[in-house]
Design an enzyme around this catalytic site. Structure first.
Site, PDB file in Angstrom:
ATOM      1  N   HIS A 161      22.760  30.829  61.780  1.00 56.02           N
ATOM      2  CA  HIS A 161      21.351  31.358  61.911  1.00 56.02           C
ATOM      3  C   HIS A 161      21.221  31.625  63.383  1.00 56.02           C
ATOM      4  O   HIS A 161      20.310  32.033  63.487  1.00 56.02           O
ATOM      5  CB  HIS A 161      20.653  30.288  61.386  1.00 56.02           C
ATOM      6  CG  HIS A 161      20.660  30.116  59.805  1.00 56.02           C
ATOM      7  ND1 HIS A 161      19.649  30.853  59.258  1.00 56.02           N
ATOM      8  CD2 HIS A 161      21.362  29.648  58.953  1.00 56.02           C
ATOM      9  CE1 HIS A 161      19.931  30.737  57.635  1.00 56.02           C
ATOM     10  NE2 HIS A 161      20.927  30.009  57.705  1.00 56.02           N
ATOM     11  N   ASP A 370      17.770  35.603  70.111  1.00 58.13           N
ATOM     12  CA  ASP A 370      17.481  35.107  68.845  1.00 58.13           C
ATOM     13  C   ASP A 370      18.439  35.545  67.876  1.00 58.13           C
ATOM     14  O   ASP A 370      18.726  36.694  67.779  1.00 58.13           O
ATOM     15  CB  ASP A 370      16.139  35.296  68.374  1.00 58.13           C
ATOM     16  CG  ASP A 370      15.231  34.456  67.820  1.00 58.13           C
ATOM     17  OD1 ASP A 370      15.994  33.574  67.178  1.00 58.13           O
ATOM     18  OD2 ASP A 370      13.974  34.424  68.134  1.00 58.13           O
TER      19      ASP A 370
HETATM   20  O1  F6P Z   1      19.022  28.397  63.646  1.00 61.27           O
HETATM   21  C1  F6P Z   1      17.990  28.026  64.310  1.00 61.27           C
HETATM   22  C2  F6P Z   1      17.194  27.118  63.431  1.00 61.27           C
HETATM   23  O2  F6P Z   1      18.027  26.357  62.463  1.00 61.27           O
HETATM   24  C3  F6P Z   1      16.156  27.790  62.803  1.00 61.27           C
HETATM   25  O3  F6P Z   1      16.468  28.537  61.389  1.00 61.27           O
HETATM   26  C4  F6P Z   1      14.991  26.870  62.713  1.00 61.27           C
HETATM   27  O4  F6P Z   1      13.675  27.521  62.836  1.00 61.27           O
HETATM   28  C5  F6P Z   1      15.192  25.963  63.795  1.00 61.27           C
HETATM   29  O5  F6P Z   1      16.534  26.286  64.115  1.00 61.27           O
HETATM   30  C6  F6P Z   1      14.966  24.635  63.637  1.00 61.27           C
HETATM   31  O6  F6P Z   1      15.366  23.973  64.200  1.00 61.27           O
HETATM   32  P1  F6P Z   1      15.225  22.069  64.322  1.00 61.27           P
HETATM   33  O7  F6P Z   1      15.855  21.826  62.883  1.00 61.27           O
HETATM   34  O8  F6P Z   1      16.014  21.776  65.485  1.00 61.27           O
HETATM   35  O9  F6P Z   1      13.645  21.780  64.316  1.00 61.27           O
END
Ligand code: F6P
Length: 461
Positions: A161, A370
């Site tokens: 992602h 991003d």
């Molecule tokens: O890939 C990045 C990501 O997984 C997003 O999809 C999501 O918004 C974010 O990181 C969530 O981050 P965390 O789980 O660290 O709060």
């Protein structure tokens, strides 16, 4: 229409974050997967969100709608090493083109591998031979290799992602090959954009000795065949448009509208993360106020930035920096009856956000890097077709590859972002409609269901 080959198989989604029922989904990944799983049903496996004395002593089970949830707790030490230390202290900055922020420690890597082994161990007991397994994100890169070692022969796909930087940067990560080469244990590796795909192929071909076959599959140095492709993630376009249309009757939306007293709203919504380019964004807004005094009292910038990953030093630093910057801008330009910037460190329910997006004349989405950025897509889907707002979007968000009718900017170029803001605020209705229609048709064509089906079809091919 013939049903896709994966249609009968159970889908098993694996991610660090799991959007458990009746909890606010954390971030784009969790809400996208929630939409995908709720539609087709299946099993969602991951971290419970809880810390315990020991990792994974039991699997918590829950069933809601069509989805089975299986989650495990992590010990404090494992969570520190795996999530804070390696995933977010080393991998995240590297994947977002910030090698200067990488804090690599071997003990963190060991914790990361330990938690992946714990995931593999628990997951292996839950899967049936026909299940299709779909693993998500940088937290779980070696999971397929660990499952394969345990004899799992199922189809296993991986989706990254985040962005993927060029091989020349990736090799700066200590032990990069030991980690990244395990990706070859997946049958399919998905990334967001053609640029990420080029980086992936380049890394495998030039750093690991893999070869590309005529049929488009790669053969790893140890002979495993796997595919890679770009699948730009998307949103529930129709659902969000409908949520935004009906959000207008919410008391909070009315309150926001009243508080604006006719001023044009610029909105930004981002996790508080250095990759989101927030200091640069505040600077560009300050520049706009400096050079366009006629806009004073006529605009308001609402930046919503829920804090995240507070255990990592850089996240605490950026929070302090933004507090200073917002205070500075208001101190310099505010009047007794007008604050140019409203800066909020909390999260809001998703439906309410769609109403905020619809209220805003400008969506300001300017990450330095991003993977995709679903806020950009949600801002567009939330607009009133009769009177749509304008998206100002960083060229370095994956979304810029699809939303080419946004005003595309380099987030580090203060003048360019200030120009784009001015252009957006003055844009005639006909041009706003034309740009919005073009972006909306992209989002109607590629929504979350299309994304999900495209990946699973390729995985099961
Ligand atoms: O890939 C990045 C990501 O997984 C997003 O999809 C999501 O918004 C974010 O990181 C969530 O981050 P965390 O789980 O660290 O709060």
């Amino acid at each position: 229409m013939t049903a896709p080959r994966h249609a009968g198989a159970r889908l098993v989604v694996v991610s660090n974050r799991v959007a458990l029922p009746r909890r606010t989904a954390a971030g784009g990944l969790a809400s996208a997967l929630q939409a995908a799983l709720c539609e087709r049903g299946g099993l969602w496996f991951g971290w419970s969100g809880k810390l315990a004395a020991e990792t994974a002593t039991q699997v918590h089970r829950l069933h809601d709608a069509k989805v089975d949830y299986a989650t495990i707790d992590l010990s404090h030490a494992d969570h520190d090493d795996f999530y804070t230390g390696f995933a977010n202290g080393a991998l995240w900055p590297m994947l977002h083109y910030r090698p200067d922020l990488v804090d690599y420690r071997r003990s963190h890597l060991h914790g990361y591998l330990r938690v992946n082994e714990a995931f593999a161990d628990r997951l292996q007991r839950l899967i049936a031979p026909d299940d299709v397994i779909w693993v998500h994100d940088y937290h779980l890169i070696p999971l397929a290799a660990m499952l394969r070692r345990r004899g799992v022969k199922n189809r296993i796909g991986f989706f990254l992602h985040t962005p993927l930087p060029a091989a020349g940067l990736l090799i700066a990560l200590p032990n990069h090959r030991e980690l990244l080469e395990t990706l070859a244990s997946y049958d399919l590796i998905g990334v967001h954009t053609a640029r990420d795909l080029r980086a992936l192929e380049d890394y495998f071909l030039h750093e690991t000795g893999a070869t590309m076959r005529r049929d488009g599959r790669m053969r790893s140095a140890n002979g495993r065949l796997f595919r890679s492709a770009a699948f730009p993630i998307s949103i529930d376009t129709a659902g969000i448009a409908e949520a935004a249309r009906t959000a207008g009757s919410n008391r909070e939306i009315g309150q926001l509208r009243d508080s604006l007293e006719g001023r044009s709203l610029i909105i930004g919504v981002d996790r508080l993360d250095y990759s989101k380019g927030l200091p640069q964004r505040f600077q560009a807004y300050a520049r706009l106020l400096e050079r366009a005094p006629e806009l004073h009292r006529r605009i308001t910038f609402l930046q919503i930035a829920p804090p995240s990953r507070g255990a990592v030093l850089e996240y605490r630093q950026i929070r302090r920096e933004l507090e200073r910057s917002a205070g500075h801008i208001n101190g310099k330009y505010a009047a007794p009856d007008w604050a140019p910037i409203r800066y909020i460190n909390k999260s809001f329910p998703h439906k309410l956000l769609t109403g905020y997006y619809r209220t805003a004349r400008v969506g300001l989405v300017t990450p330095l890097r991003d993977g995709m950025n679903l806020v950009a897509k949600e801002y567009v889907a939330s607009q009133d077709p009769e009177d749509p707002g304008v998206l100002v979007l960083s060229r370095f968000a994956g979304a810029a590859q699809e939303l080419t009718d946004a005003l595309l900017v380099n987030p580090a170029d203060t003048e360019e972002v200030a120009d784009a803001l001015q252009q957006a605020l003055n844009m005639p209705l006909a041009e706003r409609r034309q740009r919005w229609n073009a972006m909306m048709s992209v989002l109607r064509e590629n929504d979350i269901t299309v994304w999900c089906n495209a990946f699973l079809r390729a995985l099961c091919r």
